[in-house]
Scaffold this active site. Structure first.
Site, PDB file in Angstrom:
ATOM      1  N   LYS A 137      38.101   6.158  53.361  1.00 32.38           N
ATOM      2  CA  LYS A 137      37.392   6.017  52.088  1.00 32.38           C
ATOM      3  C   LYS A 137      36.918   7.390  51.601  1.00 32.38           C
ATOM      4  O   LYS A 137      36.564   8.258  52.404  1.00 32.38           O
ATOM      5  CB  LYS A 137      36.214   5.076  52.310  1.00 32.38           C
ATOM      6  CG  LYS A 137      35.372   4.746  51.092  1.00 32.38           C
ATOM      7  CD  LYS A 137      34.319   3.716  51.506  1.00 32.38           C
ATOM      8  CE  LYS A 137      33.364   3.357  50.396  1.00 32.38           C
ATOM      9  NZ  LYS A 137      32.406   2.312  50.826  1.00 32.38           N
TER      10      LYS A 137
ATOM     11  N   SER B 236      32.114  -1.615  48.207  1.00 34.32           N
ATOM     12  CA  SER B 236      32.629  -0.404  47.598  1.00 34.32           C
ATOM     13  C   SER B 236      33.880   0.139  48.281  1.00 34.32           C
ATOM     14  O   SER B 236      34.482   1.092  47.789  1.00 34.32           O
ATOM     15  CB  SER B 236      31.530   0.662  47.603  1.00 34.32           C
ATOM     16  OG  SER B 236      31.151   0.997  48.938  1.00 34.32           O
TER      17      SER B 236
ATOM     18  N   SER C 287      29.753  -3.448  52.127  1.00 42.69           N
ATOM     19  CA  SER C 287      30.863  -2.752  51.460  1.00 42.69           C
ATOM     20  C   SER C 287      32.155  -2.680  52.257  1.00 42.69           C
ATOM     21  O   SER C 287      33.181  -2.282  51.713  1.00 42.69           O
ATOM     22  CB  SER C 287      30.438  -1.342  51.050  1.00 42.69           C
ATOM     23  OG  SER C 287      29.623  -1.396  49.906  1.00 42.69           O
TER      24      SER C 287
END
Length: 474
Positions: free
Chosen positions: A79, A153, A177
């Site tokens: 990420k 996210s 997330s």
């Protein structure tokens, strides 16, 4: 020499060690799939084409020399809140960011295990919302339904794994997330114990509520990536005792006492579990009962846990905004949250941090009666692209709590949770449920998740059409 794109992390690592595939070929195939899918899925912020190919060739040389490491030559994604040397870390923000000089600790450990970092996946601004959209990079879409978000996210990592672009990816989880996008893309998502995977160069991310975790199609793949990334920097403040996640796969969890927790923890704004999601969670509970576990409805004594979450989350955003090179380009909601974090960053934050020990004792007591909590991961299926993008702050909070009221308490506690696929609701949209445990309970949760997976075979179900495969997206 080609490799089945449905092969997971364990299988891919084995094929490399056996010499039936080269890392160069694997990385070339992954890069081609990413390129094909990017116009629709938009999973990646950065694709490390040259660097990944060079890393693959170096891995092939090591493999040929007889070197063996857990992930030697396997392409994985991380990420874009994690530092990768030579790449910027924009964390969903607009602007041109400088390349960082060194890997974060989690990435360093992946490299030490031999992994090839193929790219950095999209995330919303500072990871605040359960969607992965923004003016910095556009919208990341769900491989199961491109009109819908994969969640957030860690939506880019989830989309990349669900579409088969990479076998597994790292994400981070500050209020669900990892678990939320895992649930909305039919994946296994592990939120480990705080400190299990280092967040260094930040000893604590968002005042300790955010941890790094793993996304994969199978429990064994998610566990292997967890084992590879786990460990601490010398200056990390949280250093839990080591666990062997992979060893838990296939181990009989025994007959467990499982609490089915369907009631959302108290929030200032209302949340209601949608009937279809409730039905899928209850079906999982029934399957666990069929497997010999004792399952009964019971809710952990959360109390006013939300009052401890908000100061930590907003103070964490305030820290990020203070460091942001282009504060004027930030979303208005981000700036408002940072202002609130500035107000709550003194005494309220200290009180919130101290309350964690009380919560550990109270909710820990619940685990004298039960071994595991089974709860919905979300209250609703994935929203449509754009549904929350232009909302104001309060409307965003309202929509976010309505969709995702279940995941965040475990971030306050710092304890492990695992999302498992729970099936599909109207229109073929994936939903999930989470297995939650007390401190350092990853092996128990993973052995239970693997037992469910052996029965339900969720990893055999793929999104159709397969984005990035030969057929175009329809």
């Amino acid at each position: 020499m080609t490799h089945d794109r449905s092969a997971g992390l364990v299988e891919t690592a084995r094929a490399l060690a056996d010499g039936t595939i080269t890392s160069r070929a694997l990385v070339e195939e992954a890069l081609a799939r990413i390129e094909t899918s990017q116009a629709v899925l938009n999973a990646f912020r950065i694709v490390r084409t040259k660097a990944a190919l060079a890393e693959a060739e170096a891995a092939d040389a090591q493999l040929a020399a007889g070197v063996r490491k857990p992930l030697l030559g396997v392409p994985v994604a991380v990420k874009d809140d994690m530092d990768v040397a030579g790449e910027p870390t924009a964390f969903g923000c607009r602007g041109e960011f400088p390349a960082v000089a060194r890997d974060g600790e989690a990435v360093r450990r992946l490299r030490a295990a031999g992994a090839v970092i193929i790219g950095k996946t999209n995330t919303c601004e500072f990871g605040q919302w359960p969607f992965t959209e923004g003016p910095a990079f556009g919208a990341t879409r769900n491989p199961w339904s491109p009109e819908h978000t994969p969640g957030g996210s860690s939506g880019g990592s989830a989309a990349a794994v669900a579409a088969g672009l990479v076998p597994a990816a790292l994400g981070s989880d500050g209020a669900g997330s990892v678990r939320i996008p895992a649930s909305w893309t039919h994946l296994v998502g592990i939120k480990p114990q705080r400190g299990r995977i280092s967040t260094w160069p930040r000893g604590e991310s968002f005042q300790g509520i955010t941890v790094n975790g793993t996304l994969a199609r199978t429990v064994a793949d998610a566990a292997l990536l967890l084992d590879a990334a786990a460990g601490n920097h010398a200056l990390d403040p949280h250093r839990p005792p080591a666990v062997d996640a992979s060893a838990a796969i296939g181990r009989d969890p025994g007959r467990l006492r499982i609490a089915l927790a369907l009631k959302p923890p108290f929030t200032a704004l209302p949340a209601r579990l949608q009937p279809e999601v409730r039905a899928r969670t209850v079906e999982l509970a029934e399957k666990l009962s069929d497997l010999g576990h004792t399952v009964e409805e019971a809710d952990p004594p959360y109390g006013q846990i939300g009052l401890t979450f908000i100061p930590r989350a907003t103070a964490g955003i305030a820290e990020r905004v203070r460091e942001a090179p282009f504060p004027a380009l930030l979303d208005r909601r981000t700036r408002d949250a940072a202002r609130l974090g500035g107000l709550l960053g003194g005494v309220p934050l200290r009180v919130a941090r101290r309350a964690e020990a009380v919560l550990h004792r109270r909710i820990g007591g619940f685990f004298t009666s039960y071994d595991v909590v089974l709860a919905p991961t979300t209250a609703a299926p994935p929203p449509r692209i754009g549904a929350m993008l232009e909302l104001g702050g309060l409307a965003t909070d309202r929509a976010m709590i309505a969709a995702c009221p279940y995941a965040w308490p475990w971030n306050v506690l710092g304890w492990p949770g695992v999302n498992v696929p729970a099936g599909f609701v109207g229109g073929g949209l994936p939903v999930g449920a989470q297995l939650l445990g007390p401190a350092n309970s990853e092996p128990l949760l993973l052995s239970l998740a693997a037992q469910l997976e052996a029965e339900l075979r969720w990893h055999e179900v793929w999104p159709e059409p397969r984005v990035g495969a030969d057929s175009p997206v329809g």
